[in-house]
Design a protein around this motif. Structure first.
Motif, PDB file in Angstrom:
ATOM      1  N   TRP A   7     -18.163 -12.556   6.852  1.00 15.80           N
ATOM      2  CA  TRP A   7     -16.789 -13.063   6.312  1.00 15.80           C
ATOM      3  C   TRP A   7     -18.023 -12.845   4.468  1.00 15.80           C
ATOM      4  O   TRP A   7     -16.891 -12.359   4.310  1.00 15.80           O
ATOM      5  CB  TRP A   7     -16.968 -14.150   6.439  1.00 15.80           C
ATOM      6  N   PHE A   8     -18.948 -13.551   5.092  1.00 13.91           N
ATOM      7  CA  PHE A   8     -19.783 -13.264   3.299  1.00 13.91           C
ATOM      8  C   PHE A   8     -19.363 -11.862   2.903  1.00 13.91           C
ATOM      9  O   PHE A   8     -18.792 -11.550   1.592  1.00 13.91           O
ATOM     10  CB  PHE A   8     -21.001 -13.802   3.353  1.00 13.91           C
TER      11      PHE A   8
ATOM     12  N   SER B 244     -21.246  -2.932   6.077  1.00 17.21           N
ATOM     13  CA  SER B 244     -21.905  -3.644   6.545  1.00 17.21           C
ATOM     14  C   SER B 244     -20.779  -5.164   6.823  1.00 17.21           C
ATOM     15  O   SER B 244     -21.339  -5.331   8.166  1.00 17.21           O
ATOM     16  CB  SER B 244     -22.903  -4.238   5.024  1.00 17.21           C
ATOM     17  N   ALA B 245     -20.404  -5.262   6.218  1.00 15.16           N
ATOM     18  CA  ALA B 245     -19.322  -6.089   6.694  1.00 15.16           C
ATOM     19  C   ALA B 245     -18.611  -5.645   8.067  1.00 15.16           C
ATOM     20  O   ALA B 245     -18.773  -6.485   9.126  1.00 15.16           O
ATOM     21  CB  ALA B 245     -17.816  -6.271   6.042  1.00 15.16           C
ATOM     22  N   ALA B 246     -17.734  -4.523   8.870  1.00 13.19           N
ATOM     23  CA  ALA B 246     -17.711  -4.089   9.393  1.00 13.19           C
ATOM     24  C   ALA B 246     -18.572  -3.633  10.743  1.00 13.19           C
ATOM     25  O   ALA B 246     -18.420  -4.772  11.548  1.00 13.19           O
ATOM     26  CB  ALA B 246     -16.696  -2.407   9.059  1.00 13.19           C
ATOM     27  N   LEU B 247     -19.728  -3.239  10.471  1.00 11.91           N
ATOM     28  CA  LEU B 247     -20.783  -3.648  11.546  1.00 11.91           C
ATOM     29  C   LEU B 247     -21.332  -4.773  11.760  1.00 11.91           C
ATOM     30  O   LEU B 247     -21.621  -4.834  13.230  1.00 11.91           O
ATOM     31  CB  LEU B 247     -22.118  -2.667  11.052  1.00 11.91           C
ATOM     32  N   LEU B 248     -21.100  -5.769  10.638  1.00 18.57           N
ATOM     33  CA  LEU B 248     -21.284  -6.776  11.836  1.00 18.57           C
ATOM     34  C   LEU B 248     -20.167  -7.687  12.024  1.00 18.57           C
ATOM     35  O   LEU B 248     -20.642  -8.507  13.083  1.00 18.57           O
ATOM     36  CB  LEU B 248     -21.501  -8.075   9.913  1.00 18.57           C
ATOM     37  N   PHE B 249     -19.325  -6.998  12.264  1.00 21.70           N
ATOM     38  CA  PHE B 249     -17.996  -7.962  13.234  1.00 21.70           C
ATOM     39  C   PHE B 249     -18.524  -7.554  13.871  1.00 21.70           C
ATOM     40  O   PHE B 249     -17.699  -8.221  14.805  1.00 21.70           O
ATOM     41  CB  PHE B 249     -16.338  -7.691  12.043  1.00 21.70           C
ATOM     42  N   ALA B 250     -18.745  -6.323  14.313  1.00 22.43           N
ATOM     43  CA  ALA B 250     -18.729  -5.396  15.852  1.00 22.43           C
ATOM     44  C   ALA B 250     -19.956  -5.924  16.035  1.00 22.43           C
ATOM     45  O   ALA B 250     -20.396  -5.538  17.715  1.00 22.43           O
ATOM     46  CB  ALA B 250     -18.668  -3.735  14.920  1.00 22.43           C
ATOM     47  N   ALA B 251     -20.824  -6.763  15.710  1.00 21.98           N
ATOM     48  CA  ALA B 251     -21.939  -6.949  16.367  1.00 21.98           C
ATOM     49  C   ALA B 251     -21.821  -8.387  17.406  1.00 21.98           C
ATOM     50  O   ALA B 251     -21.090  -9.158  17.059  1.00 21.98           O
ATOM     51  CB  ALA B 251     -22.670  -7.111  15.436  1.00 21.98           C
TER      52      ALA B 251
END
Length: 123
Positions: free
Chosen positions: A76-77, A116-123
């Protein structure tokens, strides 16, 4: 495999913005030139240093969120902080910077932050 990539990219981006902030604090005029809009020789360096402080805080905040709150908070950040390089793109274009810097540095950074945000949401 996705989680190490997501965390690695987030850490790299957070450290990069921390470095950019530190450069604006240590060498404000040189950093402004690298940003794409050189500072006026007689301009007030305090405003460049303010930018440096805020960038450095964004870097520290991102690292703290990742370490203490996890991938979701960092995602989100990153999603919201992508507005900064998007805005930087417009600022460089509005103030006579080159399209190469505006799109090659700032817009590309915004895209990378969104990835980066998309990858973090998927992690």
């Amino acid at each position: 495999m996705l989680t190490p990539t997501a965390y690695g990219l987030a850490i790299a981006l957070d450290l990069l913005v921390l470095f950019i902030g530190a450069r604006f604090l240590a060498q404000p005029r040189a950093a402004a030139t690298g940003y794409g809009v050189p500072a006026k020789p007689d301009g007030d360096a305090a405003y460049l240093e303010i930018k440096g402080l805020r960038d450095a805080v964004f870097g520290v905040m991102g690292l703290a969120l990742l370490a203490l709150a996890g991938a979701g908070a960092e995602a989100w950040f990153m999603l919201t902080v992508a507005l900064v390089p998007l805005g930087d793109t417009l600022i460089v274009l509005r103030h006579g910077g080159t399209k190469a810097v505006a799109f090659g540095i700032h817009f590309a950074t915004a895209v990378l932050v969104l990835v980066s945000a998309a990858l973090l949401f998927a992690a």
